[in-house]
Design a protein around this motif. Structure first.
Motif, mmCIF file in Angstrom:
data_model
loop_
_atom_site.group_PDB
_atom_site.id
_atom_site.type_symbol
_atom_site.label_atom_id
_atom_site.label_comp_id
_atom_site.label_asym_id
_atom_site.label_seq_id
_atom_site.Cartn_x
_atom_site.Cartn_y
_atom_site.Cartn_z
ATOM 1 N N ALA A 82 0.827 -1.212 0.000
ATOM 2 C CA ALA A 82 0.000 0.000 0.000
ATOM 3 C C ALA A 82 0.860 1.260 0.000
ATOM 4 O O ALA A 82 0.528 2.246 -0.658
ATOM 5 N N LEU A 83 1.982 1.213 0.721
ATOM 6 C CA LEU A 83 2.882 2.363 0.798
ATOM 7 C C LEU A 83 3.939 2.355 -0.308
ATOM 8 O O LEU A 83 4.765 3.261 -0.369
ATOM 9 N N GLN A 84 3.924 1.313 -1.142
ATOM 10 C CA GLN A 84 4.886 1.137 -2.230
ATOM 11 C C GLN A 84 6.323 1.161 -1.703
ATOM 12 O O GLN A 84 7.221 1.747 -2.301
ATOM 13 N N ASP A 85 6.504 0.484 -0.589
ATOM 14 C CA ASP A 85 7.814 0.397 0.063
ATOM 15 C C ASP A 85 8.457 -0.941 -0.324
ATOM 16 O O ASP A 85 8.240 -1.958 0.320
ATOM 17 N N ARG A 86 9.245 -0.920 -1.383
ATOM 18 C CA ARG A 86 9.840 -2.140 -1.923
ATOM 19 C C ARG A 86 10.802 -2.813 -0.939
ATOM 20 O O ARG A 86 10.867 -4.030 -0.865
ATOM 21 N N GLU A 87 11.571 -2.008 -0.209
ATOM 22 C CA GLU A 87 12.533 -2.563 0.751
ATOM 23 C C GLU A 87 11.843 -3.344 1.864
ATOM 24 O O GLU A 87 12.228 -4.456 2.188
ATOM 25 N N ARG A 88 10.837 -2.721 2.459
ATOM 26 C CA ARG A 88 10.118 -3.395 3.545
ATOM 27 C C ARG A 88 9.371 -4.611 3.010
ATOM 28 O O ARG A 88 9.271 -5.622 3.687
ATOM 29 N N TYR A 89 8.831 -4.499 1.802
ATOM 30 C CA TYR A 89 8.151 -5.634 1.192
ATOM 31 C C TYR A 89 9.116 -6.814 1.089
ATOM 32 O O TYR A 89 8.780 -7.940 1.446
ATOM 33 N N ALA A 90 10.313 -6.557 0.590
ATOM 34 C CA ALA A 90 11.307 -7.622 0.429
ATOM 35 C C ALA A 90 11.655 -8.259 1.770
ATOM 36 O O ALA A 90 11.823 -9.482 1.861
ATOM 37 N N ALA A 91 11.732 -7.445 2.814
ATOM 38 C CA ALA A 91 12.045 -7.973 4.147
ATOM 39 C C ALA A 91 10.928 -8.897 4.637
ATOM 40 O O ALA A 91 11.198 -9.976 5.169
ATOM 41 N N PHE A 92 9.673 -8.492 4.446
ATOM 42 C CA PHE A 92 8.556 -9.346 4.877
ATOM 43 C C PHE A 92 8.448 -10.583 3.991
ATOM 44 O O PHE A 92 8.191 -11.680 4.478
ATOM 45 N N ASP A 93 8.661 -10.415 2.709
ATOM 46 C CA ASP A 93 8.566 -11.533 1.768
ATOM 47 C C ASP A 93 9.591 -12.615 2.100
ATOM 48 O O ASP A 93 9.304 -13.806 2.001
ATOM 49 N N ALA A 94 10.781 -12.194 2.512
ATOM 50 C CA ALA A 94 11.830 -13.154 2.859
ATOM 51 C C ALA A 94 11.470 -13.958 4.113
ATOM 52 O O ALA A 94 11.879 -15.113 4.246
ATOM 53 N N ARG A 95 10.711 -13.372 5.014
ATOM 54 C CA ARG A 95 10.350 -14.046 6.272
ATOM 55 C C ARG A 95 9.057 -14.854 6.177
ATOM 56 O O ARG A 95 8.783 -15.665 7.053
ATOM 57 N N LEU A 96 8.281 -14.637 5.142
ATOM 58 C CA LEU A 96 6.957 -15.237 5.038
ATOM 59 C C LEU A 96 7.011 -16.569 4.301
ATOM 60 O O LEU A 96 7.588 -16.655 3.216
ATOM 61 N N ASP A 97 6.424 -17.591 4.878
ATOM 62 C CA ASP A 97 6.313 -18.892 4.221
ATOM 63 C C ASP A 97 5.001 -18.900 3.445
ATOM 64 O O ASP A 97 3.932 -19.124 3.992
ATOM 65 N N ARG A 98 5.089 -18.629 2.162
ATOM 66 C CA ARG A 98 3.888 -18.504 1.331
ATOM 67 C C ARG A 98 3.246 -19.837 0.972
ATOM 68 O O ARG A 98 2.209 -19.870 0.348
ATOM 69 N N ARG A 99 3.879 -20.930 1.365
ATOM 70 C CA ARG A 99 3.296 -22.239 1.061
ATOM 71 C C ARG A 99 2.185 -22.612 2.034
ATOM 72 O O ARG A 99 1.441 -23.548 1.790
ATOM 73 N N VAL A 100 2.079 -21.869 3.130
ATOM 74 C CA VAL A 100 1.100 -22.192 4.162
ATOM 75 C C VAL A 100 -0.008 -21.140 4.145
ATOM 76 O O VAL A 100 0.242 -19.963 4.441
ATOM 77 N N PRO A 101 -1.246 -21.549 3.799
ATOM 78 C CA PRO A 101 -2.342 -20.571 3.827
ATOM 79 C C PRO A 101 -2.746 -20.248 5.264
ATOM 80 O O PRO A 101 -2.557 -21.054 6.176
ATOM 81 N N LEU A 102 -3.278 -19.073 5.449
ATOM 82 C CA LEU A 102 -3.769 -18.675 6.767
ATOM 83 C C LEU A 102 -5.140 -19.294 7.009
ATOM 84 O O LEU A 102 -5.903 -19.522 6.077
ATOM 85 N N ALA A 103 -5.447 -19.530 8.257
ATOM 86 C CA ALA A 103 -6.764 -20.027 8.630
ATOM 87 C C ALA A 103 -7.787 -18.910 8.381
ATOM 88 O O ALA A 103 -7.446 -17.722 8.449
ATOM 89 N N PRO A 104 -9.036 -19.271 8.091
ATOM 90 C CA PRO A 104 -10.054 -18.256 7.797
ATOM 91 C C PRO A 104 -10.178 -17.170 8.867
ATOM 92 O O PRO A 104 -10.349 -15.991 8.538
ATOM 93 N N GLU A 105 -10.069 -17.530 10.136
ATOM 94 C CA GLU A 105 -10.195 -16.516 11.188
ATOM 95 C C GLU A 105 -9.009 -15.552 11.197
ATOM 96 O O GLU A 105 -9.118 -14.422 11.658
#
Length: 160
Positions: A82-105
């Motif tokens: 939303a803030l178009q902050d590429r650096e922070r995005y990359a930092a979160f993307d590196a820490r996030l395991d995108r293979r695991v979906p979040l629970a509905p809640e």
């Protein structure tokens, strides 16, 4: 000093204290500092004006960077988009395991009140669930919304 010479009388003091309390409450509600869950809810509510929204997105970034839960990481990732902050995005993307979906809640309010971010989140959840067709559809929606809103970073992500 006589009672006629007193400037700060009891009624005046009570009135000044009431005015100070009202002003203090106004300042606190104008610049709230909620925890991460509260910031996510405030953003999702949609009642924040432009400056307030940006301030709350920044707060979300800061709080999410200190957390390590998947929901917090997704909140930070989406706030960075939303803030178009590429650096922070990359930092979160590196820490996030995108293979695991979040629970509905855990998805509740996570779109941060933004339809573009809701589609990014839906695309991420579809990818995690292995549904590439639905993910592709959502990324096409992100691309269209990014053009309408002028979010060049979201457009870049959609083109990947």
């Amino acid at each position: 000093m006589t009672t006629r010479d007193r400037v700060l009388t009891a009624p005046l003091l009570v009135c000044l204290l009431m005015v100070a309390a009202v002003v203090g409450c106004a300042v606190l509600t104008r610049h709230p500092t909620p925890p991460l869950g509260g910031a996510i809810e405030m953003l999702a509510d949609g009642d924040l004006d432009h400056d307030e929204r940006e301030r709350m997105l920044q707060r979300t970034l800061e709080l999410a960077s200190e957390a390590d839960t998947p929901r917090a990481l997704w909140a930070g990732l989406l706030a960075a988009i939303a803030l178009q902050d590429r650096e922070r995005y990359a930092a979160f993307d590196a820490r996030l395991d995108r293979r695991v979906p979040l629970a509905p809640e855990q998805l509740r309010f996570l779109d941060l009140g933004d339809p573009l971010l809701a589609n990014v989140l839906a695309a991420g959840m579809a990818q995690a669930a292995g549904d590439s067709d639905r993910a592709a559809l959502r990324w096409r929606q992100v691309a269209a919304q990014a053009r309408m809103t002028g979010n060049s970073f979201a457009a870049e992500l959609a083109d990947r």
